[in-house]
Design a protein around this motif. Sequence first.
Motif, PDB file in Angstrom:
ATOM      1  N   PHE A 184       0.793  -1.288   0.055  1.00  0.00           N
ATOM      2  CA  PHE A 184      -0.112  -0.084   0.073  1.00  0.00           C
ATOM      3  C   PHE A 184       0.675   1.056  -0.027  1.00  0.00           C
ATOM      4  CE2 PHE A 184      -2.621   3.109   2.911  1.00  0.00           C
ATOM      5  CZ  PHE A 184      -3.305   3.564   1.741  1.00  0.00           C
ATOM      6  N   ASN A 185       1.761   1.309   0.739  1.00  0.00           N
ATOM      7  CA  ASN A 185       2.776   2.123   0.888  1.00  0.00           C
ATOM      8  C   ASN A 185       3.402   2.502  -0.501  1.00  0.00           C
ATOM      9  OD1 ASN A 185       3.371   3.962   3.107  1.00  0.00           O
ATOM     10  ND2 ASN A 185       4.020   2.086   4.300  1.00  0.00           N
ATOM     11  N   GLU A 186       3.806   1.632  -1.263  1.00  0.00           N
ATOM     12  CA  GLU A 186       4.245   1.650  -2.637  1.00  0.00           C
ATOM     13  C   GLU A 186       3.359   2.451  -3.637  1.00  0.00           C
ATOM     14  OE1 GLU A 186       7.150   2.156  -4.228  1.00  0.00           O
ATOM     15  OE2 GLU A 186       7.806   1.727  -2.255  1.00  0.00           O
ATOM     16  N   LYS A 190       3.772   5.948  -5.452  1.00  0.00           N
ATOM     17  CA  LYS A 190       3.449   6.258  -6.724  1.00  0.00           C
ATOM     18  C   LYS A 190       2.256   7.425  -7.198  1.00  0.00           C
ATOM     19  CE  LYS A 190       4.714   1.955  -9.639  1.00  0.00           C
ATOM     20  NZ  LYS A 190       4.578   0.869  -8.775  1.00  0.00           N
ATOM     21  N   ALA A 191       1.201   6.990  -6.496  1.00  0.00           N
ATOM     22  CA  ALA A 191       0.211   7.882  -6.663  1.00  0.00           C
ATOM     23  C   ALA A 191       0.560   9.240  -6.181  1.00  0.00           C
ATOM     24  CB  ALA A 191      -1.059   7.440  -5.956  1.00  0.00           C
ATOM     25  N   ASN A 210       7.174   8.599   4.451  1.00  0.00           N
ATOM     26  CA  ASN A 210       6.283   7.679   5.132  1.00  0.00           C
ATOM     27  C   ASN A 210       4.773   8.100   4.583  1.00  0.00           C
ATOM     28  OD1 ASN A 210       4.892   6.073   7.037  1.00  0.00           O
ATOM     29  ND2 ASN A 210       5.805   6.992   8.814  1.00  0.00           N
ATOM     30  N   PRO A 211       4.886   7.651   3.341  1.00  0.00           N
ATOM     31  CA  PRO A 211       3.410   8.061   2.684  1.00  0.00           C
ATOM     32  C   PRO A 211       2.191   7.919   3.230  1.00  0.00           C
ATOM     33  CG  PRO A 211       4.553   6.735   1.369  1.00  0.00           C
ATOM     34  CD  PRO A 211       5.456   6.778   2.563  1.00  0.00           C
ATOM     35  N   LEU A 212       2.064   6.894   4.307  1.00  0.00           N
ATOM     36  CA  LEU A 212       1.047   6.715   4.983  1.00  0.00           C
ATOM     37  C   LEU A 212       0.248   7.766   5.817  1.00  0.00           C
ATOM     38  CD1 LEU A 212      -0.351   3.826   4.975  1.00  0.00           C
ATOM     39  CD2 LEU A 212       0.558   3.530   7.407  1.00  0.00           C
ATOM     40  N   PRO A 230      -5.173   5.838  -3.421  1.00  0.00           N
ATOM     41  CA  PRO A 230      -5.605   4.636  -3.258  1.00  0.00           C
ATOM     42  C   PRO A 230      -6.168   4.421  -1.777  1.00  0.00           C
ATOM     43  CG  PRO A 230      -3.318   4.713  -4.205  1.00  0.00           C
ATOM     44  CD  PRO A 230      -3.660   6.068  -3.839  1.00  0.00           C
ATOM     45  N   ARG A 231      -6.753   3.338  -1.686  1.00  0.00           N
ATOM     46  CA  ARG A 231      -7.254   3.231  -0.192  1.00  0.00           C
ATOM     47  C   ARG A 231      -6.837   1.651   0.438  1.00  0.00           C
ATOM     48  NH1 ARG A 231     -12.034   6.384   1.301  1.00  0.00           N
ATOM     49  NH2 ARG A 231     -12.054   7.965  -0.426  1.00  0.00           N
ATOM     50  N   ILE A 232      -6.276   1.849   1.501  1.00  0.00           N
ATOM     51  CA  ILE A 232      -5.860   0.570   2.253  1.00  0.00           C
ATOM     52  C   ILE A 232      -6.705  -0.572   2.093  1.00  0.00           C
ATOM     53  CG2 ILE A 232      -6.891   0.982   4.609  1.00  0.00           C
ATOM     54  CD1 ILE A 232      -3.671  -0.688   3.999  1.00  0.00           C
ATOM     55  N   THR A 233      -8.113  -0.425   2.068  1.00  0.00           N
ATOM     56  CA  THR A 233      -9.087  -1.348   2.123  1.00  0.00           C
ATOM     57  C   THR A 233      -8.986  -2.313   0.788  1.00  0.00           C
ATOM     58  OG1 THR A 233     -10.463   0.489   2.477  1.00  0.00           O
ATOM     59  CG2 THR A 233     -11.557  -1.540   2.937  1.00  0.00           C
TER      60      THR A 233
END
Length: 425
Positions: A184-186, A190-191, A210-212, A230-233
Amino acid sequence: MIKAIRGTRDLLPPDTALWNFVEGVVRDVMRTYNFQEIRTPIFEATELFARGVGEETDIVAKEMYTWEDRSRAASEKGQSLTLRPENTAGVVRAYIEHKLWDRGLNKLYYIGPQFRRERPQKGRYRQFYQIGAEVIGPASSGSESPARDAEVLEMLATLLDRLGITEWNLELNSVGSSQERVKFNEALRKALEPVKDKMCADCQRRATTNPLRVLDCKVPEDQPIIEALPRITDYLEEDSRKHFEAVKEILTKVGVPFTLNSRLVRGLDYYTRTAFEFTHGALGAQNAILGGGRYDGLSEALGGPAAPGIGFAIGEDRLVMSLQEKSSADSVLRKPDVYIAAMAGMNGEAARLARELRRHDLVVELGDDGFRLKKSFEAATKAGAKYILIVGENEVNSGSFALKNLATGEQISVPRTDLPQKIRS
Ligand code: AMP
């Protein structure tokens, strides 16, 4: 004039009664869920927090009170120490140090001060207090079960209700396993690449480090960009998805309401899977009363064995603040039941009577036989006493005392043995 340091404060009466009330209810609730208290030191090796909380977090990067502790002998090495900014790392350190896995599932709670160098404002202090709990143990003890997540959340709902705090909102998310987080971090990185230059300075930094954390950003101009990320879900794999579904299912079954918030990531690196916050409307900008989540990899990150766990920390300062807004707070403060006014030379007799009444668990305020009666009445009124009891030579000899209700003005004569019962009524 020496004053308390900015961001620290004195807790004075009558507020301290409210703090004790909160802690009393916490201890009661913890007992019925079979949690036991743990106390860890308020300072630890700096490395514990660097590894346990995460180098890239605001807490470790900017907010810790750290110093080089010189040893006494020149031959010994000094050590970098830090006032604890939170208590989970300390509890997990203790879990590892004392091999608490031998006890199976550990259900621990703590109450104590934490220290962060944040910009002080209402509800945000540099020394503040947290009430927290941790459920931790080897996976074989059931520590990984969604039943534990749901139990902790249900306990919090019960605790807030017992304290009379009804307007809370539980925000819930799953932040995935550490592997899912990496992916998800990746995806976030990117986004963020093409859009980060349009974002605030903090986000520009976080986009690489730390993109999160970008999801935490409160800057209004950044919100449309964040909404499109993007969403973690969408990055949860089957195990994590099932785990989260099970937590939600139990919560629904026991009737604890929640809102899903896929942007909830929390400020500490160690969280995995379930992450949550309880917010409270009356608190204003600093509206999070408590936060927590699962930290399945923390023990290993600190050099211990695998030990899944889940915990939370309540901001006690904010909890007390939300109680202060309520009129029910007044009922917590116990005013004196009786003020004993000693006439000239009667300090000894007054003290003897006070001793008798206090043994009956009455709250007694004792004056001085040098006070004139008028002054005793003033002192009794100022103390908020319900009754004033006059102790003079005649009263002691006859065994019958003048007891006056300060609110109604009614005065009666009461035999010594009836005093406790009369004062209580
Ligand atoms: P955290 O350890 O950051 O997850 O915080 C847990 C809770 O502690 C928050 O929800 C707040 O209620 C409280 N808290 C955190 N930092 C502070 C602070 N500087 N002053 C007062 N309360 C705080």
